[in-house]
Design an enzyme around this catalytic site. Structure first.
Site, PDB file in Angstrom:
ATOM      1  N   CYS A  82       0.865  -1.158  -0.066  1.00 11.18           N
ATOM      2  CA  CYS A  82       0.102  -0.094   0.167  1.00 11.18           C
ATOM      3  C   CYS A  82       0.774   1.119  -0.022  1.00 11.18           C
ATOM      4  O   CYS A  82       1.543   1.484  -0.877  1.00 11.18           O
ATOM      5  CB  CYS A  82      -1.007   0.022   1.100  1.00 11.18           C
ATOM      6  N   HIS A 173      -3.662  -5.129   0.349  1.00  5.21           N
ATOM      7  CA  HIS A 173      -3.185  -5.766   1.604  1.00  5.21           C
ATOM      8  C   HIS A 173      -3.057  -7.368   1.444  1.00  5.21           C
ATOM      9  O   HIS A 173      -4.404  -7.761   1.838  1.00  5.21           O
ATOM     10  CB  HIS A 173      -4.051  -5.129   2.641  1.00  5.21           C
ATOM     11  N   GLU A 175      -2.031  -9.316   3.578  1.00  2.00           N
ATOM     12  CA  GLU A 175      -2.180  -9.703   5.301  1.00  2.00           C
ATOM     13  C   GLU A 175      -3.548  -9.815   5.675  1.00  2.00           C
ATOM     14  O   GLU A 175      -3.763 -10.564   6.799  1.00  2.00           O
ATOM     15  CB  GLU A 175      -1.418  -9.062   6.000  1.00  2.00           C
ATOM     16  N   LYS A 368      -0.884 -12.124  22.552  1.00  5.93           N
ATOM     17  CA  LYS A 368      -1.701 -12.854  23.599  1.00  5.93           C
ATOM     18  C   LYS A 368      -1.462 -14.317  23.651  1.00  5.93           C
ATOM     19  O   LYS A 368      -1.109 -15.062  24.553  1.00  5.93           O
ATOM     20  CB  LYS A 368      -2.939 -12.410  23.984  1.00  5.93           C
TER      21      LYS A 368
END
Ligand code: XMP
Length: 521
Positions: A82, A173, A175, A368
């Protein structure tokens, strides 16, 4: 070990790139665009991520240009995504137009030619769904580059490459999951960089242990352990690295869940911990206080005071350990100067400045779920690793109005029944966080043949991924769990009302976040 540096120019998706790369067994780190070149110059490949700026406003190109210059001399591969594509094109003298071919959302691109970056991802002539999110667009193709794909509708330059220079650019993108097969494109980039895929939790633990030992020598570390996932995993890791140089302190504020201290002592039995009971002090200072912010302030300050007192008793402490994790770092804007601060963190805020201690944060680069994997790898029980979050101020923010010992006891009983029954129904792991709230009103009821006048308790259960937004359970999974949950609510309601003296009514909180918050105060 090969490693990828991701430069974040403020994209909301940068963390997704990092996660996917780590899941592929390659270590990577996110850096802000004001990172020092020295810090990143040893990385094996670079990803220039998205961002809201316009390259035309950027005069010197900053770190992106230094990376492209490194590519010129060392041929290190670069993937521009991008804004990253636009920066690369701008460097090579191509035109980037503002507010040109804007696209936000899912769109189609057509594959025009093959390239190593799309090998086994997409076939030539196929049309592929991708996610675009940009205002500016590249208008001319830089010299030495080939167009591999363009937008079906408005012919946006979607993929350009310079195979010889190992520079690859996508306007979309890869991802995000809306880009079909996008993660395979990222995987191809790792192959181009020649990354060994050997980054595992075990290798991370070994590496961290070494780093911690080297950093600390024989210095002492102090840690406030709350029994939550992050501080427990961080303490367990430090314990493996430096053993008795680590001084863990657990402060009982009197605002904990029932038997929490004993449960934590059992779960963290391998870590030597100093348990300090200061419940009388906390409850006395909170007497008559009803304002939520004032409660938080009193608890925070008292916590610091007690912690300081204990640190002084130990003496000669150089470091303070904190269980900060990667999302805390990114959310508080420290990984990138561009993402605005989403929330300020309140773990043990203020301690380092006040106490002149250096910080050590062994989980700083982990997400996490990676923290949980690490905890499992070093032998912590599922009970500690998969527990629901519990706020620093504890039950104080779940007792609305003033706090008394009696109210704490009532709420502890209700909370214990609520959570244990939830576990019996196999619902605990489906819910992100659940707790009870004691309301400052009494209502009329009837038990046996007698009138009662008792407290109301609210039950809360939410689904969430990070606590930033949340939905009341079972909002997302209506069909699957709704009837079990309804049965559970009815059952838990009667167990509470029949067993906790002083409570005669239960309500369920159905509000999402936003507009509400998860905690009531
Ligand atoms: P809210 O109520 O802001 O909570 O929607 C989001 C998440 O953060 C937890 N929380 C805290 N955690 N110290 C903490 O360590 C605090 O002061 C604190 N306040 C809220 C809350 O339990 C939820 O998981």
């Amino acid at each position: 070990m090969s490693a990828i540096a991701i430069i974040d120019f403020g994209s909301q998706f940068t963390q997704l790139i990092a996660r996917q790369i780590r899941e592929m067994g390659v270590y990577c780190e996110i850096f802000s665009d004001n990172v020092n070149f020295e810090t990143i110059s040893k990385f094996n490949g670079f990803i220039l991520s998205g961002g809201p700026q316009s390259v035309n406003a950027d005069k010197d190109g900053g770190i992106a240009y230094e990376i492209i210059k490194l590519n010129e001399t060392a041929n290190v591969p670069i993937l521009g995504i991008c804004y990253g594509q636009q920066l690369i094109c701008h460097y090579f003298g191509a035109k980037v137009k503002e507010d040109f071919n804007q696209e936000f959302g899912k769109t189609k691109i057509k594959i025009l030619q093959d390239s190593s970056i799309i090998k086994d991802v997409w076939d030539v002539n196929s049309e592929v769904d991708v996610l675009m999110s940009h205002s500016d667009s590249v208008d001319t193709i830089p010299e030495g580059f080939t167009v591999i794909a363009s937008g079906v509708i408005n012919h946006t330059i979607a993929i350009i490459v310079n195979e010889q220079r190992k520079i690859y650019c996508t306007q979309f993108h890869p991802e995000v999951k809306h880009t079909i097969n996008g993660s395979k494109l990222l995987s191809n980039f790792l192959d181009i960089v020649n990354c060994e895929r050997n980054w595992t939790m075990k290798s991370f633990i070994d590496e961290q242990k070494e780093k911690i030992k080297n950093l600390l020598g024989n210095k002492k570390v102090i840690a406030a352990v709350s029994g939550g996932v992050d501080s427990s995993v961080a303490a367990a890791l430090m314990n493996k690295a430096i053993g008795n140089q680590l001084n863990c302190i657990f402060i009982d504020t009197g605002l904990l869940r029932k038997n929490q201290r004993q449960a934590i002592a059992a779960m963290l039995k391998d870590i030597s911990m100093n348990y300090i009971d200061k419940s009388d002090l906390f409850l006395q200072r909170l007497k008559g206080v009803t304002d939520p912010e004032e409660k938080r302030k009193i608890i925070g300050n008292t916590f610091i005071e007690v912690f300081e007192e204990e640190a002084n008793k130990i003496g000669d402490v150089d470091f303070l350990m904190q269980g900060t994790i990667y999302s805390d770092v990114v959310e508080s804007g420290h990984a990138s100067g561009n993402t605005s601060t989403i929330k300020s963190h309140h773990n043990v805020g203020g301690l380092p400045e006040k106490m002149n201690l250096k910080l050590i944060e062994p989980l700083r680069y982990l997400f996490k779920d990676e923290v949980r994997k690490l905890g499992k790898e070093i032998g912590l029980s599922d009970e500690i690793i998969f527990q629901h979050p519990f706020p620093g101020p504890g039950l104080a923010v779940r007792i609305i109005g003033d706090i008394t010992e009696e109210k704490v006891k009532i709420l502890q009983e209700v909370d214990e029944i609520y959570i244990n029954t939830m576990k019996n129904y196999n619902l605990y792991d489906k819910i992100w966080q659940a707790f009870a709230v004691l309301l400052p009103i009494k209502t009329v009821g009837v038990m046996g043949d007698g009138r009662t006048y008792g407290h109301v308790c609210a039950l809360r259960a939410v689904t969430s991924s990070d606590g930033m937004t949340a939905d009341a359970f079972p909002f997302e999974d209506k069909s699957q769990y709704a009837s079990v949950f309804w049965d559970f609510l009815q059952n838990v309601n009667s167990i509470i009302v029949n067993n906790v003296s002083g409570v005669n009514r239960i309500v369920y909180d159905i509000t999402s976040k936003p507009p509400a918050t998860i905690e009531w105060e």
